[in-house]
Design a protein around this motif. Structure first.
Motif, PDB file in Angstrom:
ATOM      1  N   LEU A 106      20.869  26.372  64.529  1.00  0.00           N
ATOM      2  CA  LEU A 106      22.096  26.413  63.414  1.00  0.00           C
ATOM      3  C   LEU A 106      21.450  26.579  62.035  1.00  0.00           C
ATOM      4  O   LEU A 106      21.187  25.269  61.840  1.00  0.00           O
ATOM      5  N   ASP A 107      21.924  27.402  61.257  1.00  0.00           N
ATOM      6  CA  ASP A 107      21.870  27.635  59.467  1.00  0.00           C
ATOM      7  C   ASP A 107      22.971  27.536  59.266  1.00  0.00           C
ATOM      8  O   ASP A 107      24.617  27.413  60.167  1.00  0.00           O
ATOM      9  N   LEU A 108      22.688  27.331  57.086  1.00  0.00           N
ATOM     10  CA  LEU A 108      24.391  27.198  57.088  1.00  0.00           C
ATOM     11  C   LEU A 108      24.008  28.540  55.939  1.00  0.00           C
ATOM     12  O   LEU A 108      23.165  28.447  55.258  1.00  0.00           O
ATOM     13  N   VAL A 109      25.175  28.804  55.954  1.00  0.00           N
ATOM     14  CA  VAL A 109      26.048  29.253  54.723  1.00  0.00           C
ATOM     15  C   VAL A 109      26.984  28.512  53.455  1.00  0.00           C
ATOM     16  O   VAL A 109      27.602  27.767  53.810  1.00  0.00           O
ATOM     17  N   VAL A 110      26.161  28.397  52.163  1.00  0.00           N
ATOM     18  CA  VAL A 110      27.156  27.368  51.397  1.00  0.00           C
ATOM     19  C   VAL A 110      27.801  27.989  50.424  1.00  0.00           C
ATOM     20  O   VAL A 110      27.371  29.050  49.416  1.00  0.00           O
ATOM     21  N   LEU A 111      28.876  27.680  49.963  1.00  0.00           N
ATOM     22  CA  LEU A 111      29.758  27.975  49.285  1.00  0.00           C
ATOM     23  C   LEU A 111      29.469  27.386  47.554  1.00  0.00           C
ATOM     24  O   LEU A 111      29.750  26.142  48.218  1.00  0.00           O
ATOM     25  N   ARG A 112      29.457  28.303  46.651  1.00  0.00           N
ATOM     26  CA  ARG A 112      29.345  27.128  45.545  1.00  0.00           C
ATOM     27  C   ARG A 112      30.197  28.122  44.513  1.00  0.00           C
ATOM     28  O   ARG A 112      30.492  29.388  44.373  1.00  0.00           O
ATOM     29  N   VAL A 113      30.473  27.649  43.179  1.00  0.00           N
ATOM     30  CA  VAL A 113      30.962  27.612  42.096  1.00  0.00           C
ATOM     31  C   VAL A 113      29.160  28.248  41.290  1.00  0.00           C
ATOM     32  O   VAL A 113      29.029  26.964  40.923  1.00  0.00           O
ATOM     33  N   GLY A 114      28.758  29.075  41.085  1.00  0.00           N
ATOM     34  CA  GLY A 114      27.355  29.678  41.173  1.00  0.00           C
ATOM     35  C   GLY A 114      27.371  30.799  42.266  1.00  0.00           C
ATOM     36  O   GLY A 114      27.913  30.554  42.989  1.00  0.00           O
ATOM     37  N   TYR A 163      37.212  34.118  44.186  1.00  0.00           N
ATOM     38  CA  TYR A 163      38.510  32.810  43.957  1.00  0.00           C
ATOM     39  C   TYR A 163      38.253  34.376  41.852  1.00  0.00           C
ATOM     40  O   TYR A 163      38.413  35.407  42.220  1.00  0.00           O
ATOM     41  N   VAL A 164      38.775  33.681  41.470  1.00  0.00           N
ATOM     42  CA  VAL A 164      38.469  34.052  40.141  1.00  0.00           C
ATOM     43  C   VAL A 164      37.923  34.215  39.449  1.00  0.00           C
ATOM     44  O   VAL A 164      36.844  33.751  39.531  1.00  0.00           O
ATOM     45  N   ASP A 165      38.158  35.479  38.459  1.00  0.00           N
ATOM     46  CA  ASP A 165      36.046  35.759  37.810  1.00  0.00           C
ATOM     47  C   ASP A 165      37.003  35.079  36.644  1.00  0.00           C
ATOM     48  O   ASP A 165      37.219  34.814  35.187  1.00  0.00           O
ATOM     49  N   ARG A 166      35.758  33.714  36.814  1.00  0.00           N
ATOM     50  CA  ARG A 166      35.820  33.001  35.337  1.00  0.00           C
ATOM     51  C   ARG A 166      34.976  33.778  34.395  1.00  0.00           C
ATOM     52  O   ARG A 166      35.474  33.014  33.146  1.00  0.00           O
ATOM     53  N   MET A 167      34.636  34.717  34.231  1.00  0.00           N
ATOM     54  CA  MET A 167      33.877  35.496  33.110  1.00  0.00           C
ATOM     55  C   MET A 167      34.788  36.069  32.209  1.00  0.00           C
ATOM     56  O   MET A 167      34.859  36.512  31.516  1.00  0.00           O
ATOM     57  N   ASP A 168      35.920  36.208  32.994  1.00  0.00           N
ATOM     58  CA  ASP A 168      36.791  36.374  32.611  1.00  0.00           C
ATOM     59  C   ASP A 168      37.277  36.767  31.388  1.00  0.00           C
ATOM     60  O   ASP A 168      38.321  35.331  31.465  1.00  0.00           O
ATOM     61  N   PHE A 173      45.006  33.972  35.334  1.00  0.00           N
ATOM     62  CA  PHE A 173      45.836  34.346  36.186  1.00  0.00           C
ATOM     63  C   PHE A 173      45.685  35.485  35.555  1.00  0.00           C
ATOM     64  O   PHE A 173      45.064  36.566  35.086  1.00  0.00           O
ATOM     65  N   GLU A 174      46.103  36.246  36.915  1.00  0.00           N
ATOM     66  CA  GLU A 174      44.851  37.977  36.996  1.00  0.00           C
ATOM     67  C   GLU A 174      43.785  38.443  36.693  1.00  0.00           C
ATOM     68  O   GLU A 174      44.057  39.569  36.667  1.00  0.00           O
ATOM     69  N   ALA A 175      43.353  37.233  37.248  1.00  0.00           N
ATOM     70  CA  ALA A 175      41.950  37.579  37.088  1.00  0.00           C
ATOM     71  C   ALA A 175      40.769  37.076  38.425  1.00  0.00           C
ATOM     72  O   ALA A 175      39.942  36.535  38.166  1.00  0.00           O
ATOM     73  N   CYS A 176      41.516  37.995  39.274  1.00  0.00           N
ATOM     74  CA  CYS A 176      40.951  38.159  40.888  1.00  0.00           C
ATOM     75  C   CYS A 176      39.744  38.681  40.314  1.00  0.00           C
ATOM     76  O   CYS A 176      39.813  40.074  40.207  1.00  0.00           O
ATOM     77  N   ASP A 177      39.174  37.879  40.876  1.00  0.00           N
ATOM     78  CA  ASP A 177      38.172  38.970  41.462  1.00  0.00           C
ATOM     79  C   ASP A 177      37.480  39.633  42.096  1.00  0.00           C
ATOM     80  O   ASP A 177      38.111  39.658  43.107  1.00  0.00           O
ATOM     81  N   THR A 178      36.221  40.176  42.831  1.00  0.00           N
ATOM     82  CA  THR A 178      36.048  41.366  43.582  1.00  0.00           C
ATOM     83  C   THR A 178      35.532  40.552  44.726  1.00  0.00           C
ATOM     84  O   THR A 178      35.060  39.085  44.694  1.00  0.00           O
ATOM     85  N   ASN A 179      35.180  40.992  46.207  1.00  0.00           N
ATOM     86  CA  ASN A 179      34.427  40.154  47.621  1.00  0.00           C
ATOM     87  C   ASN A 179      33.414  41.381  48.145  1.00  0.00           C
ATOM     88  O   ASN A 179      33.635  42.296  47.299  1.00  0.00           O
ATOM     89  N   LEU A 180      32.960  40.937  48.689  1.00  0.00           N
ATOM     90  CA  LEU A 180      31.909  40.995  48.875  1.00  0.00           C
ATOM     91  C   LEU A 180      31.349  41.042  50.328  1.00  0.00           C
ATOM     92  O   LEU A 180      31.452  40.256  51.301  1.00  0.00           O
ATOM     93  N   LEU A 181      30.812  42.795  51.168  1.00  0.00           N
ATOM     94  CA  LEU A 181      30.329  42.743  52.010  1.00  0.00           C
ATOM     95  C   LEU A 181      29.215  42.620  52.595  1.00  0.00           C
ATOM     96  O   LEU A 181      28.374  43.673  51.400  1.00  0.00           O
TER      97      LEU A 181
END
Length: 509
Positions: A106-114, A163-168, A173-181
């Motif tokens: 088993l491998d790991l997917v690690v979510l980050r701020v970055g 989550y929130v687009d930190r660069m906006d 508020f009302e700065a939600c980012d898009t998601n990735l598939l």
């Protein structure tokens, strides 16, 4: 489309069981820390990283390093872990186990701020950074993940929630980012943007209607999308499309934190449990189109305010774990609770919930009596059998407080069975498959998924409580739709079942 199985029969009440009890264990110290970017997250991965038939832990750390704990518990004994090293990582929000490269380690997917990261497992609890052809992770704030195997692909389809687009500069508020598939084609990946994004804190691939293809459910945080957003269900076509009113999908607006999915009332239809700020949402699929209805009040699962601690303000729910803690044949619900930080309108003293299912499919709170009513700010969690005694134990990640592990000490619990499907080649853990188990009271239905929860999840054996059943039958519906033969099993054992044509090679362990 789903067709009701003729084998489903009415659940008949069995003998009453003693109330569940848990005992806190002494474990290595770890806490999820950090500033506002780590108010959310704090996920926990539960999986067997060294194939010793013990479930190990990896916990996100926020500004602290993530932690890997190898399970060294003896059969039926105290739950014990030893700390193992991980690659140096910072700003981790979540972690999920997965066998990406089909090598059975088993491998790991690690979510980050970055930029998110993938870690390759070697089957001995060691991990190294891993790349996928065609994949470059951008500097995002990732808070949710799910995976599935589409069609005959050797590689999984991966979904990442940002989550929130930190660069906006106009945010948060009302700065939600898009998601990735990320979808594979041969040995390489291509990226698709899932938009609009409404600040997801949980996502889950599920073939909820059993039509042979998984859809992606996304639970979103109304605190940041504020208006114009809602819960989402994506049909993963090419290109993906959102379910709408024409599909029977009703608009739901919640402060979405976590998703859990299971046929919790054993009627053959998949239910969805959503955690939120305020009331928690239990939704039943109506069996028609994509229509889900709220049944929280009827079933007693709102868990909308603290039941102890003296704080009467609304609760904040995070991770949801489903499992039968008494082995009475009826699944129960654990909800990790805790204030985001110090939100004045929400409870600060906010105990975790243990909702025990009654014979009439309603639920009653048992957290205080069970001994798990922690008042820390909890985040990720898992119900899992850490000491191989047939009882589901509990692990909880806390924000700026030590991680907690509880051993299930329930007396006079019912019988049980643990089943872990495996297959050769791609998708070794049979993600997207189903287990159908017939006990004395009817069918237990279990989809094998990867994702959901809040920033973490469990990948391992599927635990079934059996009440007083002295024998059961089960079969596997594999991810490609093939059905195994029905197999008989005695209770109170752990089984690994390996695909062998239409039959199952069954190995007790």
């Amino acid at each position: 489309m789903w067709v009701k199985t003729a084998a489903i029969i009415t659940l008949v009440a069995g003998p009453a069981f003693a109330a569940p009890t848990f005992e806190a264990q002494s474990v290595p110290q770890h806490a999820y820390t950090g500033g506002w970017e780590h108010y959310v997250g704090g996920g926990l991965a539960v999986f067997d990283c060294d194939n010793d038939d013990r479930l190990d832990l990896v916990a996100a750390g926020g500004e602290s390093p993530p932690a890997l704990w190898r399970n060294i518990s003896a059969d039926g004994g105290m739950v014990r872990f030893e700390t193992k090293p991980l690659p140096e990582l910072t700003a981790t929000t979540g972690v999920y186990p997965i066998d990406i490269n089909n090598d059975r380690a088993l491998d790991l997917v690690v979510l980050r701020v970055g930029p998110d990261m993938l870690l390759r497992g070697d089957g001995a609890c060691s991990f190294t950074p891993m790349d996928l052809e065609g994949v470059t992770f951008e500097d995002k704030w990732s808070t949710s993940f799910s995976a599935t195997w589409e069609s005959s692909n050797a590689l999984p389809t991966l979904a990442f929630g940002h989550y929130v687009d930190r660069m906006d500069p106009e945010g948060p508020f009302e700065a939600c980012d898009t998601n990735l598939l990320l979808r594979p084609s041969g040995e390489t990946y291509s990226a698709t943007t899932l938009a609009p994004g409404f600040c997801p804190l949980s996502m889950l691939f599920s073939d909820w209607d059993r039509d042979g293809s998984a859809d992606l459910r996304v639970s979103n945080d109304r605190h940041y999308y504020v208006s114009g957003g809602s819960e989402q269900l994506w049909d993963i076509t090419t290109p993906p499309r959102l379910y709408g009113e024409d599909d029977g999908w009703l608009t739901h607006k919640v402060w979405g934190m976590g998703i859990a999915s299971r046929d919790i009332d054993r009627n053959g239809l998949v239910d969805v449990f959503l955690s939120s700020m305020g009331d928690q949402r239990l939704q039943e699929w109506t069996g028609e189109t994509a229509s889900f209805k709220d049944v929280s009040f009827k079933r007693g699962t709102t868990a909308h305010k603290p039941y102890t601690g003296g704080d009467g303000r609304p609760s904040t729910g995070w991770h949801i774990s489903l499992g039968d803690v008494q082995n009475d044949g009826m699944d129960d619900v654990f909800i990790a609770k805790g204030n985001v930080q110090q939100m004045p309108g929400m409870a600060i003293e906010d105990p975790n919930n243990l909702l025990v299912q009654n014979e009439d499919a309603t639920f009653s709170e048992a957290g205080l009596e069970a001994g798990i009513a922690s008042l820390h700010r909890s985040r990720g969690a898992a119900l899992a059998d850490f000491n191989a005694d047939g009882l589901l134990d509990l692990a909880v990640v806390n924000r700026v407080a030590p991680l907690e592990v509880y051993r299930n000490t329930t007396q006079d619990a019912g019988n049980w069975l643990s089943i872990e499907p495996r297959q050769q080649g791609a998708n070794t853990r049979a993600i997207g498959g189903w287990i159908e188990l017939m006990d004395d009271y009817g069918l237990q239905l279990r989809e094998i998924t990867l994702g959901g929860g809040h920033a973490g999840g469990l990948l391992g054996p599927q635990h079934f409580g059996l009440d007083q059943a002295e024998g059961v039958s089960f079969r596997i519906i594999w991810p490609d739709g093939a059905h195994s033969e029905w197999a008989k099993a005695k209770p109170n054992q752990r089984l690994q079942v390996i695909r062998s044509g239409d039959a199952l090679d069954i190995f007790p362990y």
